[in-house]
Design an enzyme around this catalytic site. Structure first.
Site, mmCIF file in Angstrom:
data_model
loop_
_atom_site.group_PDB
_atom_site.id
_atom_site.type_symbol
_atom_site.label_atom_id
_atom_site.label_comp_id
_atom_site.label_asym_id
_atom_site.label_seq_id
_atom_site.Cartn_x
_atom_site.Cartn_y
_atom_site.Cartn_z
ATOM 1 N N THR A 1 74.172 56.153 56.661
ATOM 2 C CA THR A 1 75.504 55.588 56.432
ATOM 3 C C THR A 1 75.331 54.116 56.065
ATOM 4 O O THR A 1 75.193 53.779 54.899
ATOM 5 C CB THR A 1 76.419 55.777 57.664
ATOM 6 O OG1 THR A 1 75.743 55.325 58.836
ATOM 7 C CG2 THR A 1 76.792 57.239 57.827
ATOM 8 N N LYS B 1 68.908 58.309 61.776
ATOM 9 C CA LYS B 1 69.789 57.376 61.093
ATOM 10 C C LYS B 1 70.452 56.501 62.147
ATOM 11 O O LYS B 1 70.652 56.911 63.290
ATOM 12 C CB LYS B 1 70.838 58.095 60.258
ATOM 13 C CG LYS B 1 71.876 58.917 61.011
ATOM 14 C CD LYS B 1 73.042 58.188 61.610
ATOM 15 C CE LYS B 1 73.769 57.352 60.600
ATOM 16 N NZ LYS B 1 74.917 56.595 61.258
ATOM 17 N N THR C 1 76.525 54.737 65.827
ATOM 18 C CA THR C 1 76.553 56.110 65.341
ATOM 19 C C THR C 1 75.178 56.361 64.777
ATOM 20 O O THR C 1 74.928 56.159 63.640
ATOM 21 C CB THR C 1 77.645 56.151 64.277
ATOM 22 O OG1 THR C 1 78.791 55.701 64.794
ATOM 23 C CG2 THR C 1 77.717 57.336 63.460
ATOM 24 N N GLU D 1 72.475 46.286 61.457
ATOM 25 C CA GLU D 1 73.372 45.789 60.409
ATOM 26 C C GLU D 1 73.327 44.266 60.302
ATOM 27 O O GLU D 1 73.694 43.551 61.249
ATOM 28 C CB GLU D 1 74.794 46.263 60.683
ATOM 29 C CG GLU D 1 74.966 47.749 60.435
ATOM 30 C CD GLU D 1 76.325 48.279 60.808
ATOM 31 O OE1 GLU D 1 76.613 49.447 60.470
ATOM 32 O OE2 GLU D 1 77.110 47.546 61.444
ATOM 33 N N ASN E 1 81.544 44.565 59.250
ATOM 34 C CA ASN E 1 82.343 45.454 60.094
ATOM 35 C C ASN E 1 83.828 45.093 60.169
ATOM 36 O O ASN E 1 84.556 45.604 61.011
ATOM 37 C CB ASN E 1 81.746 45.485 61.501
ATOM 38 C CG ASN E 1 80.492 46.325 61.561
ATOM 39 O OD1 ASN E 1 80.551 47.547 61.541
ATOM 40 N ND2 ASN E 1 79.336 45.670 61.594
#
Length: 403
Positions: free
Chosen positions: A156, A182, A193, A278, A400
């Site tokens: 993702t 992932k 996630t 991230e 985000n």
């Protein structure tokens, strides 16, 4: 025990008897040509073990997979990215079951022989017409070297595919373990996630497999954090088909060797997830030692690793040990301020709860690096615990602000 395994290529298709495929079916609005649906299939009977998120808000695929996991013969896993199928009510449960049923029909299996996973945005119904069409194409897409395609299909916000495999000689035969994963954000697993899929051709009975997976997860995926947010979809699944032959691996030296190899695979994948945090610019290992109990060590390590102030300081190349002391103080562990020592890559920053005589430039040199270790010695006992974490950057916030 000295490691008696070696890394090899092939990911989850390195073990014998597994084929994997991925296709694009249009779930994601962006990346229109990239795969977003993957299938993992054991051509031989297999047993499965799994760990799932302990979040009380569980995605539909988690609930369905928990139910189907009771089956003694699990042959496949169907997984999509781009949509989490979470907070979607009874229709979400029906859609997760429909994915299992469609994959089973395509492979000539029963629907309860297929586990299902999803990852992506929460609260949006799955586009089942697109998924049905994609599943119909998967049997022609599976192949013996399809691990990388599947690793890419489950991404993702990830920036790179995550896969690893090892080969070990156990009980006179060579066995293999492979894995893909992932995850880059919403990372603070507590599974008792992120998603991870593991395969092995070792003959491991289901009860032993579940015990070994739980141990491996505790030493790897349960020791990472990027932002302190636990997903609704966190899942780790391990399939074992016994194609390597030989006696069952359950206890004793053979089990210890298998556990060591499995631990290596899960630990490598967990490190990759943190490395891909991230917008992160730092990979930090937080090691707390000298605690009276392991629980105290874990509380301290996780609190430091998740502290917004500490992570922001690292982003700014600031060895702000005061924020670390503060986090230790409120973590709930038994501590004595005047006993605490703190090190950056072995360089003493705090001694007996106060600033050490180390020149600040030496500490700055450490924090400017891409990777470093923060060690906190509570000097109250012999237990320790480590967590992998990242810094917190403006890029993370910007990324985000929306999906």
């Amino acid at each position: 025990m000295t490691a008696q395994f070696e890394e090899i290529g092939g990911g989850i298709t390195a073990p014998r008897g597994f084929v994997v495929g991925a296709v694009h079916c249009g779930i994601k609005k962006s990346n229109a040509s990239k795969p977003d649906l993957a299938l993992i299939h054991s051509r031989a009977p297999a047993v499965a073990a799994a760990t799932f998120t302990t979040n009380r808000v569980k995605a539909a695929p988690v609930r369905v997979s928990q139910m189907y996991l009771k089956n003694e013969d699990i042959r496949a896993v169907i997984v999509n990215s781009g949509n989490a199928n979470a907070c979607t009510g009874v229709n979400g449960i029906a859609d997760a079951k429909r994915m299992c049923e469609a994959a089973a029909a395509a492979l000539g299996l029963e629907k309860t022989q297929v586990l299902v996973c999803s990852t992506g945005r929460i609260g949006v119904p799955l586009p089942m017409e697109k998924i049905d069409a994609g599943i119909a194409k998967l049997p022609d897409a599976v192949k013996a070297d399809g691990s990388r395609a599947a690793a890419e299909a489950i991404m993702t916000s990830d920036t790179f595919a995550k896969e690893v495999a090892v080969e070990a000689k156990i009980g006179g035969r060579k066995i293999r373990i492979g894995g893909i994963a992932k995850g880059a954000g919403m990372i603070d697993p507590n599974m008792a996630t992120m998603l991870a899929f593991l395969t092995t051709d070792a003959p491991v009975p289901k009860p032993a497999l579940q015990k070994m997976l739980a141990s491996a997860v505790e030493q790897s995926f349960n020791r990472i954090t990027v932002d302190g947010d636990m997903s609704t979809n966190d899942t780790v699944i391990l399939l074992a088909n016994g194609e390597a032959g030989g006696e069952a691996i359950e206890t004793g030296e053979t089990a210890e060797r298998f556990q060591a190899a499995l631990d290596h695979v899960t630990r490598q994948l967990s490190r990759m997830i943190v490395e891909d945090g991230e917008s992160a610019t730092k990979f930090v290992e937080v090691h707390v030692r000298g605690a009276r109990t392991c629980r105290d060590a874990r509380r301290a390590a996780e609190t430091i690793a998740n502290s917004t102030l500490v992570k922001c300081a690292w982003c700014g190349n600031d060895p702000n040990w005061g924020r670390i002391m503060d986090a230790v103080g409120y973590c709930g562990a038994r501590v004595r301020e005047e006993m605490i020592d703190i090190y950056y890559d072995g360089v003493l920053a705090v001694q007996h709860g106060m600033a050490s005589a180390t020149p600040v430039e030496k500490l700055l040199d450490v924090v400017r690096q891409r990777r470093f270790t923060v060690s906190v010695d509570l000097n109250l006992g012999s237990d320790d615990y480590s967590v992998f974490t990242t810094d917190l950057t403006p890029g993370y916030v910007k990324f985000n602000m929306g999906e």
